[in-house]
Design a protein around this motif. Sequence first.
Motif, PDB file in Angstrom:
ATOM      1  N   ALA A  67       0.880  -1.219  -0.026  1.00 43.72           N
ATOM      2  CA  ALA A  67       0.051   0.048  -0.049  1.00 43.72           C
ATOM      3  C   ALA A  67       0.865   1.212  -0.040  1.00 43.72           C
ATOM      4  CB  ALA A  67      -0.857   0.117   1.055  1.00 43.72           C
ATOM      5  N   ALA A  68       2.050   1.117   0.832  1.00 40.92           N
ATOM      6  CA  ALA A  68       2.795   2.457   0.825  1.00 40.92           C
ATOM      7  C   ALA A  68       3.547   2.639  -0.619  1.00 40.92           C
ATOM      8  CB  ALA A  68       3.892   2.197   1.910  1.00 40.92           C
ATOM      9  N   LEU A  69       3.851   1.547  -1.233  1.00 37.81           N
ATOM     10  CA  LEU A  69       4.443   1.855  -2.494  1.00 37.81           C
ATOM     11  C   LEU A  69       3.562   2.310  -3.474  1.00 37.81           C
ATOM     12  CD1 LEU A  69       7.244   1.546  -4.021  1.00 37.81           C
ATOM     13  CD2 LEU A  69       6.463  -0.907  -4.695  1.00 37.81           C
ATOM     14  N   LEU A  70       2.366   1.899  -3.528  1.00 30.66           N
ATOM     15  CA  LEU A  70       1.429   2.295  -4.545  1.00 30.66           C
ATOM     16  C   LEU A  70       0.911   3.827  -4.057  1.00 30.66           C
ATOM     17  CD1 LEU A  70      -1.154  -0.687  -4.660  1.00 30.66           C
ATOM     18  CD2 LEU A  70       0.399   0.170  -6.492  1.00 30.66           C
ATOM     19  N   ALA A  71       0.853   3.913  -2.955  1.00 33.53           N
ATOM     20  CA  ALA A  71       0.516   5.462  -2.583  1.00 33.53           C
ATOM     21  C   ALA A  71       1.765   6.386  -3.095  1.00 33.53           C
ATOM     22  CB  ALA A  71       0.545   5.867  -0.907  1.00 33.53           C
ATOM     23  N   LEU A  72       3.227   6.119  -2.833  1.00 31.94           N
ATOM     24  CA  LEU A  72       4.217   6.666  -3.502  1.00 31.94           C
ATOM     25  C   LEU A  72       4.310   6.799  -4.925  1.00 31.94           C
ATOM     26  CD1 LEU A  72       6.895   8.214  -2.583  1.00 31.94           C
ATOM     27  CD2 LEU A  72       7.915   6.139  -2.644  1.00 31.94           C
ATOM     28  N   ALA A  73       3.931   5.819  -5.491  1.00 32.43           N
ATOM     29  CA  ALA A  73       3.763   5.855  -6.917  1.00 32.43           C
ATOM     30  C   ALA A  73       2.645   6.659  -7.287  1.00 32.43           C
ATOM     31  CB  ALA A  73       3.465   4.325  -7.346  1.00 32.43           C
ATOM     32  N   ALA A  74       1.710   6.938  -6.705  1.00 33.36           N
ATOM     33  CA  ALA A  74       0.695   7.829  -7.124  1.00 33.36           C
ATOM     34  C   ALA A  74       1.148   9.297  -6.868  1.00 33.36           C
ATOM     35  CB  ALA A  74      -0.673   7.489  -6.082  1.00 33.36           C
ATOM     36  N   GLN A  75       1.926   9.386  -5.950  1.00 36.40           N
ATOM     37  CA  GLN A  75       2.500  10.767  -5.656  1.00 36.40           C
ATOM     38  C   GLN A  75       3.465  11.037  -6.703  1.00 36.40           C
ATOM     39  OE1 GLN A  75       3.748  11.627  -1.608  1.00 36.40           O
ATOM     40  NE2 GLN A  75       5.613  12.964  -2.472  1.00 36.40           N
ATOM     41  N   ILE A  76       4.281  10.147  -7.049  1.00 33.68           N
ATOM     42  CA  ILE A  76       5.425  10.536  -8.275  1.00 33.68           C
ATOM     43  C   ILE A  76       4.770  10.572  -9.591  1.00 33.68           C
ATOM     44  CG2 ILE A  76       7.018   9.370  -9.392  1.00 33.68           C
ATOM     45  CD1 ILE A  76       8.070   8.094  -6.960  1.00 33.68           C
ATOM     46  N   VAL A  77       3.778   9.771  -9.784  1.00 31.99           N
ATOM     47  CA  VAL A  77       3.045  10.162 -11.164  1.00 31.99           C
ATOM     48  C   VAL A  77       2.194  11.334 -11.283  1.00 31.99           C
ATOM     49  CG1 VAL A  77       0.935   9.119 -12.526  1.00 31.99           C
ATOM     50  CG2 VAL A  77       2.697   7.642 -11.559  1.00 31.99           C
ATOM     51  N   THR A  78       1.799  11.579 -10.024  1.00 31.85           N
ATOM     52  CA  THR A  78       0.995  13.012  -9.774  1.00 31.85           C
ATOM     53  C   THR A  78       1.845  14.469 -10.144  1.00 31.85           C
ATOM     54  OG1 THR A  78      -0.442  12.138  -8.541  1.00 31.85           O
ATOM     55  CG2 THR A  78      -0.580  14.462  -8.575  1.00 31.85           C
ATOM     56  N   THR A  79       3.023  13.991  -9.727  1.00 28.82           N
ATOM     57  CA  THR A  79       3.947  15.159  -9.902  1.00 28.82           C
ATOM     58  C   THR A  79       4.739  15.216 -11.163  1.00 28.82           C
ATOM     59  OG1 THR A  79       5.678  14.084  -8.459  1.00 28.82           O
ATOM     60  CG2 THR A  79       3.981  15.639  -7.647  1.00 28.82           C
ATOM     61  N   GLY A  80       4.510  14.060 -11.832  1.00 25.63           N
ATOM     62  CA  GLY A  80       5.350  13.740 -12.988  1.00 25.63           C
ATOM     63  C   GLY A  80       6.853  13.563 -12.841  1.00 25.63           C
ATOM     64  N   ALA A  81       7.236  13.036 -11.456  1.00 23.71           N
ATOM     65  CA  ALA A  81       8.551  12.962 -11.039  1.00 23.71           C
ATOM     66  C   ALA A  81       9.345  14.215 -11.239  1.00 23.71           C
ATOM     67  CB  ALA A  81       9.284  11.776 -11.957  1.00 23.71           C
ATOM     68  N   LEU A  82       8.747  15.390 -11.188  1.00 24.95           N
ATOM     69  CA  LEU A  82       9.678  16.371 -11.352  1.00 24.95           C
ATOM     70  C   LEU A  82      10.785  16.676 -10.449  1.00 24.95           C
ATOM     71  CD1 LEU A  82       9.994  18.907 -13.460  1.00 24.95           C
ATOM     72  CD2 LEU A  82       8.620  20.285 -11.910  1.00 24.95           C
ATOM     73  N   HIS A  83      10.321  16.678  -9.157  1.00 23.80           N
ATOM     74  CA  HIS A  83      11.197  16.979  -7.992  1.00 23.80           C
ATOM     75  C   HIS A  83      12.247  15.632  -7.977  1.00 23.80           C
ATOM     76  CE1 HIS A  83       8.785  20.089  -7.170  1.00 23.80           C
ATOM     77  NE2 HIS A  83       7.852  19.349  -6.611  1.00 23.80           N
ATOM     78  N   GLU A  84      11.961  14.308  -8.218  1.00 21.65           N
ATOM     79  CA  GLU A  84      12.909  13.379  -8.489  1.00 21.65           C
ATOM     80  C   GLU A  84      13.864  13.770  -9.429  1.00 21.65           C
ATOM     81  OE1 GLU A  84       9.405  11.783  -6.176  1.00 21.65           O
ATOM     82  OE2 GLU A  84       9.642  12.857  -7.947  1.00 21.65           O
ATOM     83  N   ASP A  85      13.432  14.020 -10.647  1.00 25.03           N
ATOM     84  CA  ASP A  85      14.378  14.627 -11.696  1.00 25.03           C
ATOM     85  C   ASP A  85      15.281  15.630 -11.082  1.00 25.03           C
ATOM     86  OD1 ASP A  85      15.344  14.391 -14.389  1.00 25.03           O
ATOM     87  OD2 ASP A  85      14.693  16.540 -14.241  1.00 25.03           O
ATOM     88  N   GLY A  86      15.102  16.529 -10.388  1.00 23.53           N
ATOM     89  CA  GLY A  86      15.899  17.631  -9.751  1.00 23.53           C
ATOM     90  C   GLY A  86      16.795  17.101  -8.965  1.00 23.53           C
ATOM     91  N   LEU A  87      16.416  15.986  -8.033  1.00 17.31           N
ATOM     92  CA  LEU A  87      17.321  15.341  -7.123  1.00 17.31           C
ATOM     93  C   LEU A  87      18.443  14.524  -7.784  1.00 17.31           C
ATOM     94  CD1 LEU A  87      17.990  14.535  -4.221  1.00 17.31           C
ATOM     95  CD2 LEU A  87      16.389  12.424  -4.459  1.00 17.31           C
ATOM     96  N   ALA A  88      18.085  13.988  -8.729  1.00 14.63           N
ATOM     97  CA  ALA A  88      19.184  13.045  -9.520  1.00 14.63           C
ATOM     98  C   ALA A  88      20.015  14.249 -10.168  1.00 14.63           C
ATOM     99  CB  ALA A  88      18.423  12.247 -10.635  1.00 14.63           C
ATOM    100  N   ASP A  89      19.607  15.070 -11.003  1.00  9.93           N
ATOM    101  CA  ASP A  89      20.559  15.862 -11.577  1.00  9.93           C
ATOM    102  C   ASP A  89      21.652  16.743 -10.383  1.00  9.93           C
ATOM    103  OD1 ASP A  89      19.220  15.557 -13.887  1.00  9.93           O
ATOM    104  OD2 ASP A  89      18.006  17.156 -13.872  1.00  9.93           O
TER     105      ASP A  89
END
Length: 251
Positions: A67-89
């Motif tokens: 359930a936690a992984l699906l919730a996190l996936a929903a959050q990432i999909v909602t934001t388009g992984a924009l912040h995750e992309d910034g973290l990686a860069d």
Amino acid sequence: MRIRSAAFIARIACAVRCSEFPVPIPEPVPRTANAVRAFPLVGLLVGGIAGIVLCATLALGLPAPVAALLALAAQIVTTGALHEDGLADVADGFWGGQTRERRLEIMRDSRIGSYGTLALILSVGLRWQAISLLAVYDAATAFLALIVVAVTSRAVPAALLAVLPAARADGLGKVASGVEVGPVAAAIAIACGTALVTPWALVVLAVQAIGAALFAGFAGLRIGGQTGDVLGASEQIGECLGLVVLVTAMA
């Protein structure tokens, strides 16, 4: 009244577009810098979606880790992984370049390196485990935690815009630079208002503030200011710190 309402809607739309997913911006179009006051409000939407997915999957009988992984996936999909992309860069640039110019060049490269990959693994893994532990503790607490952390972590990039100059002559960081005190104060006030919902949320906000100050100083040393990637990375750091504090408090 209509003009003020239209301006408020425009700020929300601009904040969503700058920090999350693309939406049309109605007239009048606000300055991106002044739209930062709405950043934490976007967290209500993002955290709410993740919280609903978490509670719904738990109600269906799914184990807390799933359930936690699906919730996190929903959050990432909602934001388009924009912040995750910034973290990686930021991870690739800050540790992969020897000079300021080279770091900025690496951050603009669409390819991901070892540092960026490891940063994403650690960030996603930490958040997944933290949400899972909170869900095991109490579903209602986990739901509230997802919203509070999503709201307060989005005040971090607003604060960085106020204290760091743009590191580039172009890009989102430059467009959003020059933010006034009022919008930043409003963003922080919204985050503080959300933090007042529960006692532990104040500790979250305090730790996020310390983390933001340290990261701002580090970004200043590495590239001399902020970029859109730095702002996205700061939100991710805020989320991770907030969830760690909550898991520690609930243990």
